[in-house]
Write a protein that holds these residues in place. Sequence first.
Motif, PDB file in Angstrom:
ATOM      1  N   GLU A 117      37.740  51.146  34.298  1.00 43.58           N
ATOM      2  CA  GLU A 117      38.872  50.727  33.485  1.00 43.58           C
ATOM      3  C   GLU A 117      39.339  49.362  33.977  1.00 43.58           C
ATOM      4  O   GLU A 117      38.992  48.942  35.094  1.00 43.58           O
ATOM      5  CB  GLU A 117      40.013  51.739  33.580  1.00 43.58           C
ATOM      6  CG  GLU A 117      40.521  51.982  34.974  1.00 43.58           C
ATOM      7  CD  GLU A 117      41.561  53.078  35.030  1.00 43.58           C
ATOM      8  OE1 GLU A 117      42.311  53.130  36.016  1.00 43.58           O
ATOM      9  OE2 GLU A 117      41.630  53.877  34.078  1.00 43.58           O
ATOM     10  N   PRO A 118      40.089  48.601  33.166  1.00 45.94           N
ATOM     11  CA  PRO A 118      40.519  47.268  33.590  1.00 45.94           C
ATOM     12  C   PRO A 118      41.337  47.313  34.884  1.00 45.94           C
ATOM     13  O   PRO A 118      42.104  48.240  35.126  1.00 45.94           O
ATOM     14  CB  PRO A 118      41.370  46.777  32.409  1.00 45.94           C
ATOM     15  CG  PRO A 118      40.879  47.561  31.238  1.00 45.94           C
ATOM     16  CD  PRO A 118      40.494  48.909  31.780  1.00 45.94           C
ATOM     17  N   ARG A 128      35.420  39.379  32.451  1.00 51.10           N
ATOM     18  CA  ARG A 128      36.496  38.929  31.558  1.00 51.10           C
ATOM     19  C   ARG A 128      37.806  38.955  32.320  1.00 51.10           C
ATOM     20  O   ARG A 128      38.147  39.961  32.938  1.00 51.10           O
ATOM     21  CB  ARG A 128      36.593  39.833  30.335  1.00 51.10           C
ATOM     22  CG  ARG A 128      37.633  39.367  29.318  1.00 51.10           C
ATOM     23  CD  ARG A 128      37.773  40.373  28.204  1.00 51.10           C
ATOM     24  NE  ARG A 128      38.732  39.940  27.204  1.00 51.10           N
ATOM     25  CZ  ARG A 128      39.227  40.730  26.252  1.00 51.10           C
ATOM     26  NH1 ARG A 128      38.848  41.989  26.187  1.00 51.10           N
ATOM     27  NH2 ARG A 128      40.097  40.272  25.386  1.00 51.10           N
ATOM     28  N   MET A 170      44.536  40.553  34.466  1.00 53.95           N
ATOM     29  CA  MET A 170      43.702  41.698  34.113  1.00 53.95           C
ATOM     30  C   MET A 170      42.236  41.295  34.190  1.00 53.95           C
ATOM     31  O   MET A 170      41.851  40.229  33.703  1.00 53.95           O
ATOM     32  CB  MET A 170      44.021  42.200  32.711  1.00 53.95           C
ATOM     33  CG  MET A 170      43.291  43.486  32.346  1.00 53.95           C
ATOM     34  SD  MET A 170      43.552  43.999  30.626  1.00 53.95           S
ATOM     35  CE  MET A 170      42.455  42.868  29.783  1.00 53.95           C
ATOM     36  N   GLU A 202      38.196  42.692  33.663  1.00 53.36           N
ATOM     37  CA  GLU A 202      37.255  43.690  33.164  1.00 53.36           C
ATOM     38  C   GLU A 202      35.860  43.318  33.645  1.00 53.36           C
ATOM     39  O   GLU A 202      35.456  42.157  33.569  1.00 53.36           O
ATOM     40  CB  GLU A 202      37.275  43.752  31.633  1.00 53.36           C
ATOM     41  CG  GLU A 202      38.539  44.362  31.056  1.00 53.36           C
ATOM     42  CD  GLU A 202      38.475  44.465  29.546  1.00 53.36           C
ATOM     43  OE1 GLU A 202      37.809  43.606  28.930  1.00 53.36           O
ATOM     44  OE2 GLU A 202      39.083  45.380  28.974  1.00 53.36           O
ATOM     45  N   HIS A 203      35.153  44.313  34.146  1.00 51.57           N
ATOM     46  CA  HIS A 203      33.810  44.077  34.672  1.00 51.57           C
ATOM     47  C   HIS A 203      32.989  45.344  34.494  1.00 51.57           C
ATOM     48  O   HIS A 203      33.535  46.452  34.398  1.00 51.57           O
ATOM     49  CB  HIS A 203      33.877  43.675  36.156  1.00 51.57           C
ATOM     50  CG  HIS A 203      32.546  43.304  36.738  1.00 51.57           C
ATOM     51  ND1 HIS A 203      31.812  44.189  37.509  1.00 51.57           N
ATOM     52  CD2 HIS A 203      31.817  42.167  36.663  1.00 51.57           C
ATOM     53  CE1 HIS A 203      30.693  43.588  37.876  1.00 51.57           C
ATOM     54  NE2 HIS A 203      30.668  42.379  37.380  1.00 51.57           N
ATOM     55  N   LYS A 262      31.067  47.918  27.590  1.00 54.73           N
ATOM     56  CA  LYS A 262      30.377  47.830  28.869  1.00 54.73           C
ATOM     57  C   LYS A 262      28.878  48.007  28.681  1.00 54.73           C
ATOM     58  O   LYS A 262      28.252  48.915  29.211  1.00 54.73           O
ATOM     59  CB  LYS A 262      30.934  48.840  29.864  1.00 54.73           C
ATOM     60  CG  LYS A 262      32.385  48.545  30.223  1.00 54.73           C
ATOM     61  CD  LYS A 262      32.858  49.381  31.362  1.00 54.73           C
ATOM     62  CE  LYS A 262      34.277  48.974  31.734  1.00 54.73           C
ATOM     63  NZ  LYS A 262      34.795  49.763  32.843  1.00 54.73           N
ATOM     64  N   LEU A 289      33.678  48.375  36.714  1.00 53.04           N
ATOM     65  CA  LEU A 289      34.995  49.007  36.664  1.00 53.04           C
ATOM     66  C   LEU A 289      35.039  50.011  35.512  1.00 53.04           C
ATOM     67  O   LEU A 289      34.709  49.668  34.375  1.00 53.04           O
ATOM     68  CB  LEU A 289      36.086  47.952  36.466  1.00 53.04           C
ATOM     69  CG  LEU A 289      36.234  46.916  37.596  1.00 53.04           C
ATOM     70  CD1 LEU A 289      37.166  45.786  37.162  1.00 53.04           C
ATOM     71  CD2 LEU A 289      36.777  47.584  38.857  1.00 53.04           C
ATOM     72  N   LEU A 315      32.196  43.690  26.275  1.00 55.76           N
ATOM     73  CA  LEU A 315      33.363  44.506  26.601  1.00 55.76           C
ATOM     74  C   LEU A 315      34.101  44.843  25.291  1.00 55.76           C
ATOM     75  O   LEU A 315      34.113  44.039  24.374  1.00 55.76           O
ATOM     76  CB  LEU A 315      34.287  43.749  27.550  1.00 55.76           C
ATOM     77  CG  LEU A 315      33.762  43.610  28.974  1.00 55.76           C
ATOM     78  CD1 LEU A 315      34.626  42.597  29.711  1.00 55.76           C
ATOM     79  CD2 LEU A 315      33.801  44.938  29.707  1.00 55.76           C
ATOM     80  N   PRO A 316      34.778  45.997  25.166  1.00 57.70           N
ATOM     81  CA  PRO A 316      34.996  46.983  26.220  1.00 57.70           C
ATOM     82  C   PRO A 316      33.925  48.060  26.311  1.00 57.70           C
ATOM     83  O   PRO A 316      34.087  49.018  27.051  1.00 57.70           O
ATOM     84  CB  PRO A 316      36.327  47.607  25.801  1.00 57.70           C
ATOM     85  CG  PRO A 316      36.246  47.591  24.310  1.00 57.70           C
ATOM     86  CD  PRO A 316      35.524  46.318  23.944  1.00 57.70           C
TER      87      PRO A 316
END
Length: 234
Positions: free
Chosen positions: A184-185, A130, A176, A178-179, A9, A182, A6-7
């Motif tokens: 965006e977060p 995350r 928050m 993150e995956h 991806k 997604l 991340l970020p």
Amino acid sequence: LYIFNLPFKTFFFTVSTQNPPTSLYSCCTFKGPQSEETEYTVSYFFNKNLMMEYNSTRGNWTGFTAYTIEAAKWWNSDHLDPLKKRIERKLLYNLTTIPTVRLKSVKRPNGEHASTLVCSAYNFYPKQIRMMWMRNGQEVTTDVSYSDVMPNGDWYYQTHSYLEYFPTSAEKIACMVEHLGLSEPMFVVWDPSLPVEQRTRIAVGLCGLVIGFVIAISGIIYYNKKSAAYITVN
């Protein structure tokens, strides 16, 4: 091997054989919410040396040795190979499942004023995720702990993050997440307006009220039908 970064991806998976020591790496870098916005690469390694690679941005294979240069020419001449790679890229994209995130507060049993916020992520795939706590827009780095990412037994995963804090009315606390799935977060903001116990009691009370209302209506309907039948017979 499975790597998640991340970020950007990006995730990788590899299939390896011991004899000969060959590895195949597939990678997707997600640049947007659509599968067409991903960059898909396939890399062949021998003895940890990169031999040949496919890149969807370039749209072709590239060889790095005399043998694999010729092999890349053969693969690039196959008119069905680009279609296969588009299907592979879409399949990898569709494997992702975004997490369901819940936020709750747990009171300490010893009666202290400090509480524990629990941020839980359920039913997501792949397992790389995350989680981060934010206080008034700033990352919280102290009094934070994490559980392991645990399998649910049905290809999905779950994990939990904990924040020890003293509740104040002036703070805005959020979890928050993150995956890969997604774009965006995801932010889940903690709302301390009602304690967990009180919200639970309200929910139970509302359920009881609805059930009682349904039973009362059913009784009225049954009584009216019986009365109508009695009047018709007489």
